[in-house]
Motif scaffolding. Structure first.
Motif, short mmCIF file in Angstrom:
data_model
loop_
_atom_site.label_atom_id
_atom_site.label_comp_id
_atom_site.label_asym_id
_atom_site.label_seq_id
_atom_site.Cartn_x
_atom_site.Cartn_y
_atom_site.Cartn_z
N ASP B 152 0.69 -1.50 0.08
CA ASP B 152 0.65 0.26 -0.39
C ASP B 152 0.53 1.50 0.91
O ASP B 152 0.73 2.05 -0.68
N SER B 153 1.51 1.31 0.93
CA SER B 153 2.30 2.16 1.53
C SER B 153 4.16 2.87 0.55
O SER B 153 4.12 3.82 0.01
N GLY B 154 4.15 1.70 -0.06
CA GLY B 154 5.05 1.21 -0.12
C GLY B 154 6.46 2.11 0.61
O GLY B 154 8.06 1.76 0.09
N LEU B 155 6.18 1.46 2.02
CA LEU B 155 7.30 1.52 2.54
C LEU B 155 8.23 0.85 3.10
O LEU B 155 7.50 -0.63 2.91
N LEU B 156 9.43 0.68 3.34
CA LEU B 156 10.33 -0.69 3.60
C LEU B 156 10.41 -0.80 4.15
O LEU B 156 9.87 -0.73 5.86
N ILE B 157 9.48 -2.46 4.85
CA ILE B 157 9.10 -2.90 6.01
C ILE B 157 10.98 -3.75 6.34
O ILE B 157 11.35 -4.07 7.54
N ASP B 171 14.99 3.19 1.90
CA ASP B 171 13.60 3.52 1.83
C ASP B 171 13.24 3.91 0.43
O ASP B 171 12.19 3.50 -0.04
N ALA B 172 13.99 4.91 0.11
CA ALA B 172 13.56 5.62 -1.16
C ALA B 172 13.80 4.63 -2.03
O ALA B 172 12.85 4.69 -2.89
N VAL B 173 14.61 3.40 -2.48
CA VAL B 173 14.54 2.91 -3.30
C VAL B 173 13.64 2.36 -3.07
O VAL B 173 12.94 1.59 -3.90
N ALA B 175 10.08 2.90 -1.88
CA ALA B 175 9.38 3.61 -2.59
C ALA B 175 8.91 3.90 -3.65
O ALA B 175 8.00 4.05 -4.25
N MET B 176 10.45 4.12 -4.32
CA MET B 176 10.29 3.83 -5.43
C MET B 176 9.92 3.32 -6.25
O MET B 176 9.34 3.14 -7.81
N SER B 178 7.63 1.16 -5.26
CA SER B 178 5.81 0.50 -5.36
C SER B 178 5.44 2.13 -6.65
O SER B 178 4.89 1.45 -7.47
N ALA B 179 6.62 3.12 -6.47
CA ALA B 179 5.69 4.13 -7.44
C ALA B 179 5.64 3.38 -8.57
O ALA B 179 5.55 4.06 -10.08
N SER B 182 3.53 1.18 -9.83
CA SER B 182 1.63 2.00 -9.62
C SER B 182 1.86 2.38 -11.69
O SER B 182 1.08 2.59 -12.22
N GLY B 252 3.86 1.12 9.73
CA GLY B 252 5.98 1.74 8.86
C GLY B 252 6.68 1.77 10.26
O GLY B 252 7.97 2.15 10.62
#
Lengths: 167, 488
Positions: B152-157, B171-173, B175-176, B178-179, B182, B252
C-alpha cells in the motif's frame, strides 16, 4: 525507526518541489516528476523517517495520479498564494484524497509568502480552517515555516495513531 | 559627350551612377563578403526551417573538417570530451572490476573445496576444460539485495543484502519500486491485478514477488535460473504466514518484524550455483563405510607385508655381503622361507645372531651354498692361524693387503713347517722376509744335529745365521764354510 509515507499534492507550479528541496534528503532527480509523475525524498523528524512522495502537479490536461496516494499516513496540500484559483482547488483535491485513501491528517501550505503578489483573504482562510486544516504561509525561497509544517503533520499523525491504538 | 553616351543618358537617365556603384559593389570581394555575412545567419535559419537540405549539404564537409581538426589537436578535443565520457568509463570499469572480483573470489573458493575437486573430476570425465566448468558454476547469478515492501504505502519493511552495494537510501529505493509499480500498472494495463514482476537493468535482473499485503523485490546480478523465482515466492509465502497480522496492519514500525532476516537471508546464501539449490548434503552411511574400512585395512596389511618381506631380504643381503667368505648370488621368499643361493667358505662364520636381531630366524633360512675357498685376507689370516699355529715370538699381520709372518721361531718349528712356508711364499700368499730363527735353537741345532764343535767357527756361523731370514738360510753353505776353515 518509525517510517511514514507523506504525500505532497497541489496544482501545477505551486512550488511543491521547491518547498521541500531545502528540507529533505534528495534521493532522486526531478526528472522523475515529469517521467513517472512522482519524486521520492525523505526527512527525519523526531525519530520518525518521513518518506515524502512529491506527486506531480495537477493541471488542466492531467489529473494527479491518485494511485500514488495509497498508504499515505499524512498529506501536505500546497497552493500558490499569488494564484487564488490554486487555493480554491485545494477543496477538490481534498475530496479526491479522501475518496482514494479516506480521512488522514492533513496540513495546508500557502506558498510564495515572500512574493509581493501574495494574497490570502479572510474568506478563503476561514473556508480552509473550517475543514480542520492547519494553515502555513510558507516560502520556498527563505524556507520559512517549512520545518514547522512537517513537524505539525508528524505530530498529528502520531496523535491519530495513538488514539487508534487506544481504541 | 559621344552620341552613344547621350543615348544612354536618355534611356537610363540619372541611374547611371547607381549602376556604376552597384557594379563596383559586385566586383569588390570585400563588399560581397560583407553583404553575405549580413544574410548568412538568417539564410541558414530560413533553410533549416524549410527542409534539411542544408544539413545534407553540410554533413560531409563538417565531418571531414572535424576529423582533420581532431587529428591536428587531439589533446584539446580530449579535454572537451572528458567531462562527458569520463563518468561512463568509470562506471564501466567499476562494474568490470566488481564482477571480476566476484569471479576470482568464487574461483579461489571453488578451487580449494570439495566442490572444486568434484569439478576437476567432472572435467576429466567429460573432457570439458576445468576453467570452463568453474566459470559456468561460478557466475551464473548472485542475489545481491532483497527488499520487503508494504504494498500500500511502499514503505520498506525489511531488507538484506551485500554491504558493498552502495545503493541509495533503501527507503527511497523501496518507495520508488512501489511508484514504478503503480506507474507501469497505470500506463500499460490499468488493471489492479496486473503487476510488474520482472525487469532488467544492465547486468541486473529485478524480480518482484507479489503477496496480498507485501511484495518482495529481489535484485540479482547475472542470469538467475527459473528455480530461484519459485524460491522467491516460497520466501514471501513463509514471511506472509509468519507475520500475517503485522503485514495486514503495517504502519511503518518495522520493529514488529523481529527475526525477519532468518527468512530473507537464505535467499542470499543460496546464490551461486543452480546445481547446488536442490542438492542436500548426503548422510553418512555406516554400511558402505565399514566395507571401505575393511578393504582399506586389508590393502594396508598386504602392503605392509610386501614391504616387510622386501626389507628382510635387503637386510639379509647386507649382512651376508659384509661377512667374509660368503657370496650370495640369489635370495628370495619361497613358502615362508628365504632361500639363499651362493658360495660359502667352510672357515666363514654366518651372521645368524645379527639376522635374528632383525627378525630373521635361522630356521626361516634355507641355505643352498656351494663350498669354496675364499682368498679374502681375513679368511686367509684365520686359516693360517688354524693351520700353522704360529709359536710365541712370531706374529701374523696384514700390511698393505698382504699377510706377513714375522718374528723369531724355534728351528724345530721352522723345520716342521718349512715346506709349507716356502710354498705359501712362492704362491705370494704369505710374506716371510722378517721371519728369523731364535739364537738358542740355532745354537743347539748347530751343536747337536750338525755336530759342530764349539769354537770360533760355530760362533761365526751362529752370528751369520741369526741375521738371515729363515727362508734364505742355506745349511749346506754353512757346513762348506766350516770345512774350509778347519782345513786351514
Amino acid at each position: 525507526m518509525q517510517k511514514r509515507k507523506i504525500c505532497m499534492v497541489g496544482d501545477f507550479a505551486v512550488g511543491k518541489t521547491s518547498l521541500t528541496q531545502r528540507f529533505v534528503n534528495n534521493s532522486f532527480s526531478e526528472k522523475y516528476l515529469t517521467t513517472i509523475g512522482v519524486k521520492i525524498d525523505n526527512v527525519v523528524v523526531d525519530d520518525t523517517k518521513l518518506i515524502i512522495w512529491d506527486v506531480a502537479g495537477r493541471d488542466s490536461l492531467s489529473p494527479i495520479n491518485t494511485n500514488y496516494l495509497s498508504g499515505a499516513a499524512g498529506i501536505v496540500m500546497v497552493a500558490d498564494g499569488t494564484r487564488p484559483e490554486t487555493v480554491e482547488s485545494l477543496h477538490t483535491l481534498a475530496e479526491m484524497v479522501v475518496e482514494k485513501i479516506g480521512q488522514v491528517p492533513c496540513v495546508v501550505a500557502i506558498n510564495k509568502y515572500d512574493h509581493n503578489a501574495f494574497k490570502l483573504d479572510d474568506e478563503q482562510q476561514n473556508k480552509l480552517t473550517s475543514q480542520g486544516w492547519d494553515i502555513f504561509k510558507t516560502s520556498a525561497l527563505t524556507g520559512d515555516k517549512v520545518p514547522e509544517l512537517f513537524q505539525v503533520l508528524n505530530n498529528a499523525i502520531g496523535a491519530v495513531t495513538s488514539v487508534g491504538e487506544e481504541a | 559627350m559621344s552620341q552613344l553616351d547621350e543615348l544612354r543618358q536618355i534611356i537610363v537617365g540619372d541611374n547611371t551612377e547607381q549602376l556604376s556603384a552597384l557594379k563596383d559593389r559586385i566586383e569588390s570581394v570585400e563588399e560581397r563578403t560583407r553583404d553575405v555575412s549580413e544574410v548568412l545567419a538568417p539564410a541558414i535559419d530560413a533553410t533549416m526551417r524549410r527542409d534539411d537540405s542544408l544539413i545534407q549539404a553540410l554533413s560531409d564537409p563538417v565531418s571531414e573538417s572535424l576529423k582533420r581538426a581532431i587529428r591536428i589537436e587531439p589533446d584539446a578535443y580530449a579535454e572537451i570530451l572528458y567531462p562527458a565520457i569520463a563518468p561512463s568509463i568509470r562506471t564501466a570499469i567499476a562494474q568490470a572490476i566488481s564482477s571480476m572480483l566476484a569471479t576470482i573470489n568464487k574461483t579461489i573458493e571453488s578451487a580449494t573445496t570439495v566442490g572444486g575437486l568434484k569439478a576437476r573430476f567432472k572435467s576429466i570425465r567429460t573432457g570439458v576444460p576445468y576453467a570452463e566448468l568453474l566459470l559456468r558454476q561460478s557466475l551464473l547469478f548472485r542475489v545481491e539485495h532483497l527488499y520487503l515492501i508494504d504494498r500500500d504505502s511502499g514503505l520498506l519493511i525489511g531488507e538484506c543484502g551485500a554491504e558493498d552495494q552502495g545503493l541509495m537510501d533503501s527507503d527511497a529505493v523501496s518507495a520508488m519500486f512501489s511508484a514504478i509499480q503503480s506507474f507501469v500498472q497505470d500506463s500499460f494495463s490499468g488493471r489492479e491485478d496486473d503487476r510488474l514482476t520482472d525487469f532488467k537493468v544492465g547486468e541486473h535482473t529485478i524480480w518482484i514477488a507479489h503477496g496480498p499485503n507485501a511484495m518482495l523485490a529481489c535484485v540479482i546480478l547475472g542470469d538467475p535460473p527459473a528455480a530461484l523465482k519459485i524460491r522467491l515466492y516460497e520466501t514471501l509465502e513463509s514471511i506472509r504466514i509468519r507475520y500475517a497480522e503485522q503485514l495486514q496492519h503495517y504502519d511503518g514500525d518495522a520493529s514488529q518484524f523481529a527475526r525477519l532476516d532468518d527468512y530473507m537471508q537464505p535467499m542470499l546464501q543460496s546464490q551461486l550455483r543452480e546445481e547446488e539449490l536442490p542438492e542436500e548434503k548426503p548422510k553418512l552411511q555406516m554400511g558402505p563405510l565399514l566395507v571401505y574400512l575393511v578393504i582399506a585395512a586389508a590393502l594396508g596389511y598386504l602392503i605392509f607385508q610386501a614391504l616387510d618381506r622386501e626389507s628382510k631380504l635387503s637386510t639379509l643381503h647386507r649382512y651376508f655381503d659384509e661377512a667374509p667368505g660368503v657370496v650370495v648370488t640369489k635370495a628370495n621368499w619361497q613358502d615362508g622361507k628365504i632361500v639363499v643361493e651362493g658360495l660359502l667358505d667352510p672357515d666363514a662364520t654366518l651372521p645368524f645372531k645379527t639376522l635374528s636381531a632383525h627378525g630373521i630366524e635361522q630356521e626361516k633360512l634355507q641355505l643352498n651354498l656351494t663350498p669354496f675357498r675364499s682368498l679374502e685376507t681375513e679368511m686367509e689370516l684365520r686359516r693360517f692361524e688354524k693351520e700353522l699355529d704360529p709359536p710365541e715370538g712370531t706374529i701374523l699381520s696384514v700390511e698393505n693387503g698382504v699377510l706377513n709372518l714375522s718374528g723369531r721361531a724355534s728351528v724345530i718349528w721352522l723345520l716342521r713347517h718349512d715346506e709349507r712356508l716356502r710354498q705359501l711364499q712362492a704362491d705370494r700368499r704369505l710374506g716371510l722376509s722378517n721371519l728369523f730363527a731364535t739364537d738358542g735353537s740355532l745354537n743347539s741345532y748347530l751343536a747337536t744335529t750338525l755336530n759342530i764343535p764349539a769354537g770360533p767357527g760355530r760362533s761365526e756361523a751362529l752370528a751369520k745365521l741369526s741375521q738371515t731370514p729363515w727362508v734364505e738360510i742355506s745349511f749346506t753353505e754353512i757346513l762348506r764354510d766350516l770345512l774350509r776353515s778347519n782345513r786351514r
